[in-house]
Scaffold this active site. Structure first.
Site, PDB file in Angstrom:
ATOM      1  N   ASN A   1     -16.441  25.886  63.469  1.00 53.44           N
ATOM      2  CA  ASN A   1     -17.249  26.529  64.512  1.00 53.44           C
ATOM      3  C   ASN A   1     -17.995  25.426  65.263  1.00 53.44           C
ATOM      4  OD1 ASN A   1     -19.042  28.004  66.033  1.00 53.44           O
ATOM      5  ND2 ASN A   1     -20.251  28.739  64.300  1.00 53.44           N
TER       6      ASN A   1
ATOM      7  N   GLU B   1     -22.408  33.933  55.544  1.00 52.78           N
ATOM      8  CA  GLU B   1     -23.168  32.718  55.824  1.00 52.78           C
ATOM      9  C   GLU B   1     -24.657  32.984  55.631  1.00 52.78           C
ATOM     10  OE1 GLU B   1     -20.733  30.038  58.744  1.00 52.78           O
ATOM     11  OE2 GLU B   1     -21.982  31.420  59.867  1.00 52.78           O
TER      12      GLU B   1
ATOM     13  N   GLU C   1     -26.664  32.948  64.613  1.00 58.36           N
ATOM     14  CA  GLU C   1     -27.337  32.380  65.795  1.00 58.36           C
ATOM     15  C   GLU C   1     -27.263  33.344  66.974  1.00 58.36           C
ATOM     16  OE1 GLU C   1     -25.192  28.699  65.636  1.00 58.36           O
ATOM     17  OE2 GLU C   1     -26.291  28.185  63.814  1.00 58.36           O
TER      18      GLU C   1
ATOM     19  N   SER D   1     -23.556  24.755  55.549  1.00 59.65           N
ATOM     20  CA  SER D   1     -23.580  23.385  55.023  1.00 59.65           C
ATOM     21  C   SER D   1     -22.376  23.049  54.136  1.00 59.65           C
ATOM     22  CB  SER D   1     -24.898  23.100  54.298  1.00 59.65           C
ATOM     23  OG  SER D   1     -25.986  23.204  55.218  1.00 59.65           O
TER      24      SER D   1
ATOM     25  N   LYS E   1     -19.799  25.619  67.836  1.00 55.52           N
ATOM     26  CA  LYS E   1     -21.070  26.053  68.447  1.00 55.52           C
ATOM     27  C   LYS E   1     -21.170  25.485  69.871  1.00 55.52           C
ATOM     28  CE  LYS E   1     -22.985  26.481  63.861  1.00 55.52           C
ATOM     29  NZ  LYS E   1     -24.145  26.504  63.004  1.00 55.52           N
TER      30      LYS E   1
ATOM     31  N   GLY F   1     -26.722  24.680  58.692  1.00 59.49           N
ATOM     32  CA  GLY F   1     -27.230  23.499  59.378  1.00 59.49           C
ATOM     33  C   GLY F   1     -28.440  22.877  58.699  1.00 59.49           C
TER      34      GLY F   1
ATOM     35  N   HIS G   1     -22.269  35.991  64.567  1.00 57.53           N
ATOM     36  CA  HIS G   1     -22.853  34.789  63.947  1.00 57.53           C
ATOM     37  C   HIS G   1     -24.378  34.927  63.958  1.00 57.53           C
ATOM     38  CE1 HIS G   1     -24.081  30.688  63.246  1.00 57.53           C
ATOM     39  NE2 HIS G   1     -22.890  30.490  62.707  1.00 57.53           N
TER      40      HIS G   1
HETATM   41  P1  PGA Z   1     -22.995  24.456  59.243  1.00 54.04           P
HETATM   42  O1  PGA Z   1     -22.763  25.764  60.133  1.00 54.04           O
HETATM   43  O2  PGA Z   1     -21.688  24.143  58.557  1.00 54.04           O
HETATM   44  O3  PGA Z   1     -23.391  23.371  60.229  1.00 54.04           O
HETATM   45  O4  PGA Z   1     -24.069  24.771  58.261  1.00 54.04           O
HETATM   46  C1  PGA Z   1     -21.995  26.823  59.651  1.00 54.04           C
HETATM   47  C2  PGA Z   1     -21.948  27.945  60.685  1.00 54.04           C
HETATM   48  O5  PGA Z   1     -22.993  28.255  61.256  1.00 54.04           O
HETATM   49  O6  PGA Z   1     -20.873  28.525  60.955  1.00 54.04           O
END
Ligand code: PGA
Length: 254
Positions: free
Chosen positions: A9, A168, A98, A213, A11, A174, A96
């Site tokens: 992803n 997630e 976010e 992560s 982003k 992150g 997601h």
């Molecule tokens: P990350 O993000 O691997 O940077 O923690 C995962 C995601 O939000 O899909």
């Protein structure tokens, strides 16, 4: 046996030139993934979808990060499913955390998008996961159950089989604070139970990814858990070397 899936992803990262450079460098790693029976894909921003699709190994999935459920019309800033199809895209990430947090995306809105995608023979990757507050209050399962039941409401068994779920935990995204394999497996096995309740034995065929992560150093551990069918990866998916290391980690986990 469910096939493992690694989805990067991206982003809000990469210009079209940067995305194209990644795409051109990915051919061998995609072949390696295919040879090891792993599905692999990346999810660039809307402006990069076409260039990635045109320049990446065709065996690599290219996914959008959102879509609108309407075909066209007065929806400023939105992108429709026929538009995505026109540039060869047939996977879309939805819900997601976010987008839930910054764009007000709800499970109910995701449900409409999931139905529209399935009607177009496309693959939705539906994300769920709880905040740190919910996790610490011990309410993860009821929270995630609601997201799954609302997001996948009224789907037929046949359609449910085509959906990919990504669990997630928000506190692990992150932050470098990944959930332990035990926590991830426990919640993902619970989600499979909810799917079983909703769709019967089809639940055994639905892929459920872990995200938060995931790095080359820990990916193999997650993949060794029986209910974890792959990973949705943000940060560690951005550079070709790291993405390749994730694929190798999954291949070596078997
Ligand atoms: P990350 O993000 O691997 O940077 O923690 C995962 C995601 O939000 O899909």
């Amino acid at each position: 046996m469910r096939k493992k899936l690694l989805l990067g992803n991206w982003k809000m990262n990469k210009t079209p030139a940067e995305a194209k450079a990644f795409a051109l460098s990915a051919s061998e790693m995609v072949e390696y993934a295919v040879a090891h029976n792993i599905d692999v894909g990346v999810a660039p921003t809307f402006v990069c979808l076409q260039t990635v699709k045109e320049n990446i190994n065709p065996k690599c999935i290219v996914s959008a990060q959102n879509c609108n459920e309407h075909d066209h019309g007065a929806y400023t800033g939105e992108v429709s499913i026929p538009m995505l199809k026109a540039v060869g895209i047939d996977w879309v990430i939805l819900g997601h955390s976010e987008r839930r947090e910054y764009n007000g995306e709800t499970s109910k809105a995701c449900n409409a998008k999931i139905k529209a995608l399935l009607a177009n023979e496309m693959t939705p990757v539906y994300c769920c996961g709880e905040s740190l507050e919910t996790f610490e209050a011990g309410k993860t399962k009821e929270f995630v159950e609601e997201q799954i039941k609302t997001g996948l409401a009224d789907l037929t068994k046949e359609d449910a089989e085509k959906v990919v779920i990504a669990y997630e935990p928000i506190w692990a995204i992150g932050t470098g604070k990944s959930a332990s394999k035990e926590i991830a497996e426990d919640t993902i096995a619970f989600i499979r139970g909810v799917l079983r309740e909703m769709f019967g034995e089809v639940a055994e065929k639905i892929r459920i990814l872990y995200g938060g992560s995931v790095k080359p150093v820990n990916v193999a551990e997650y993949m060794s858990a029986p209910d974890i069918d792959g990973a949705l990866v943000g940060g560690a998916s951005l550079e070709p070397d790291s993405f390749k290391a994730l694929i190798e980690g999954i291949a070596n986990s078997k």
